[in-house]
Design an enzyme around this catalytic site. Structure first.
Site, PDB file in Angstrom:
ATOM      1  N   TYR A 116     -44.455  10.379 134.854  1.00 11.42           N
ATOM      2  CA  TYR A 116     -45.801  10.915 134.986  1.00 11.42           C
ATOM      3  C   TYR A 116     -46.305  10.756 136.418  1.00 11.42           C
ATOM      4  O   TYR A 116     -46.694   9.669 136.849  1.00 11.42           O
ATOM      5  CB  TYR A 116     -46.768  10.228 134.027  1.00 11.42           C
ATOM      6  CG  TYR A 116     -46.380  10.330 132.561  1.00 11.42           C
ATOM      7  CD1 TYR A 116     -45.544  11.352 132.105  1.00 11.42           C
ATOM      8  CD2 TYR A 116     -46.847   9.405 131.641  1.00 11.42           C
ATOM      9  CE1 TYR A 116     -45.196  11.442 130.765  1.00 11.42           C
ATOM     10  CE2 TYR A 116     -46.505   9.496 130.292  1.00 11.42           C
ATOM     11  CZ  TYR A 116     -45.670  10.518 129.864  1.00 11.42           C
ATOM     12  OH  TYR A 116     -45.322  10.603 128.531  1.00 11.42           O
ATOM     13  N   HIS A 119     -36.703   7.615 127.169  1.00 10.45           N
ATOM     14  CA  HIS A 119     -37.541   8.800 127.374  1.00 10.45           C
ATOM     15  C   HIS A 119     -36.699  10.065 127.531  1.00 10.45           C
ATOM     16  O   HIS A 119     -35.884  10.173 128.447  1.00 10.45           O
ATOM     17  CB  HIS A 119     -38.390   8.589 128.635  1.00 10.45           C
ATOM     18  CG  HIS A 119     -39.560   9.518 128.750  1.00 10.45           C
ATOM     19  ND1 HIS A 119     -40.293   9.649 129.917  1.00 10.45           N
ATOM     20  CD2 HIS A 119     -40.143  10.356 127.856  1.00 10.45           C
ATOM     21  CE1 HIS A 119     -41.260  10.517 129.731  1.00 10.45           C
ATOM     22  NE2 HIS A 119     -41.190  10.962 128.489  1.00 10.45           N
TER      23      HIS A 119
END
Length: 317
Positions: A47, A132
């Site tokens: 992010y 992830h």
């Protein structure tokens, strides 16, 4: 089952997802979450090339460390580019490309990822570590990332481990293969799509794995009281038939004194397999608005929606 608060902050927006957020607004957003009682924060190196982790850490650093659950992810290492930051990130975040993402699901990569995250966060530990987006690296994750995270849990470096993905089939397989505490699935259980309930939810319930939902607003379509035709769905232009269906759900919601976003949140949390939802927020106003979505909707609205078959896979609360 690992205990999680019922809802939390998804911090992708604080990494400048799509549009930039100032440092001041990012800090004010996390502070507003704290004031609203939110004690669960989800972040990731991905992010904003680490920006979300840096901002979350700065905002939480002076809070009681045992007073919140912090979740980050492994699988992408951030490597300095050595450039002059003239370029911009190409993966949806409005940040300078001072770092580049390198896929790494090896045991050593997982250790390094957690160490790097702690440095960016400025904190002494993370509570939950998720593998992830291993979609194209399933075997590497099985051989390296999951066994290493389980070892790190045994060593007390992290309290809980799991995986975060958009697809349910590999998540289901991971739950059945490994002793996972948490899985985060995005965009696969909401008012218009109940696919996670067919495979992932039963497997998680059998294994005692907590399910966290992201994307309960279907990446935009369900976030509006009255969805506009140009709404997004699954990060693209929403198909006309889904816009029409969402607008009809919104109309029924208004007739019963509630809203489409409130129904989206309450539908997600009604399923017994779901432990928590994470909602993306980029301003105190969004925090305050989302905090108001949890008051139970009138029972009559669900009965009306059921009569028309508008909601996918609904489970009565």
């Amino acid at each position: 089952m690992f205990a999680l608060p019922r809802w939390g902050l998804g911090s992708a927006a604080l990494g400048n997802l799509y549009t930039a957020v100032s440092d001041e607004d990012a800090r004010a957003t996390v502070d507003a979450c704290w004031d609203a009682g939110i004690r669960y924060v989800d972040t990731a190196p991905h992010y904003g090339l680490g920006l979300a982790e840096e901002r979350v850490g700065a905002a939480l650093r002076d809070r009681p460390r045992d007073g919140f659950v912090l979740q980050t992810k492994v699988g992408r290492l951030l490597v300095p580019t050595g450039g002059d930051a003239a370029g911009r990130d190409t993966e949806g975040f409005d940040v300078p490309a001072t770092r580049t993402r390198v896929w790494d699901f090896s045991a050593a990569g997982v250790r390094r990822s957690i160490e790097d995250s702690l440095e960016r966060l400025g904190l002494d530990r993370v509570d939950v570590a998720l593998v992830h987006d291993p979609d194209d690296h399933l075997d590497d994750a099985r051989r390296g990332a999951f066994p290493e995270l389980l070892r790190m849990r045994e060593e007390g470096i992290v309290r809980a481990v799991g995986a975060g993905m958009n697809e349910t089939a590999p998540l289901t397989a991971f739950v059945e293969e490994f002793d996972l505490d948490v899985v985060l699935v995005a965009g696969r259980y909401h008012l218009l799509d109940a696919s996670a309930a067919t495979d992932l939810f039963p497997a998680a319930q059998r294994g005692g794995t907590a399910v966290v939902l992201g994307g309960v607003f279907a990446s935009g379509l369900l976030a509006h009281d009255d969805p506009p035709p140009e709404s997004t769905y699954a990060y693209a232009q929403a198909p006309a038939d889904l816009v029409a269906r969402a607008r009809r759900i919104a109309q029924v919601a208004r007739e019963h004194g509630t809203t489409l976003p409130a129904l989206a949140v309450q539908h997600a949390l009604a399923h017994p397999a779901v432990a928590s939802v994470v909602l993306g927020m980029r301003s105190p106003a969004e925090v305050h608005r989302n905090a108001g979505l949890f008051a139970p909707a009138p029972a009559g609205v669900w009965e009306a929606l059921d009569r028309e078959g508008l909601v996918a896979g609904r489970v009565a609360a």
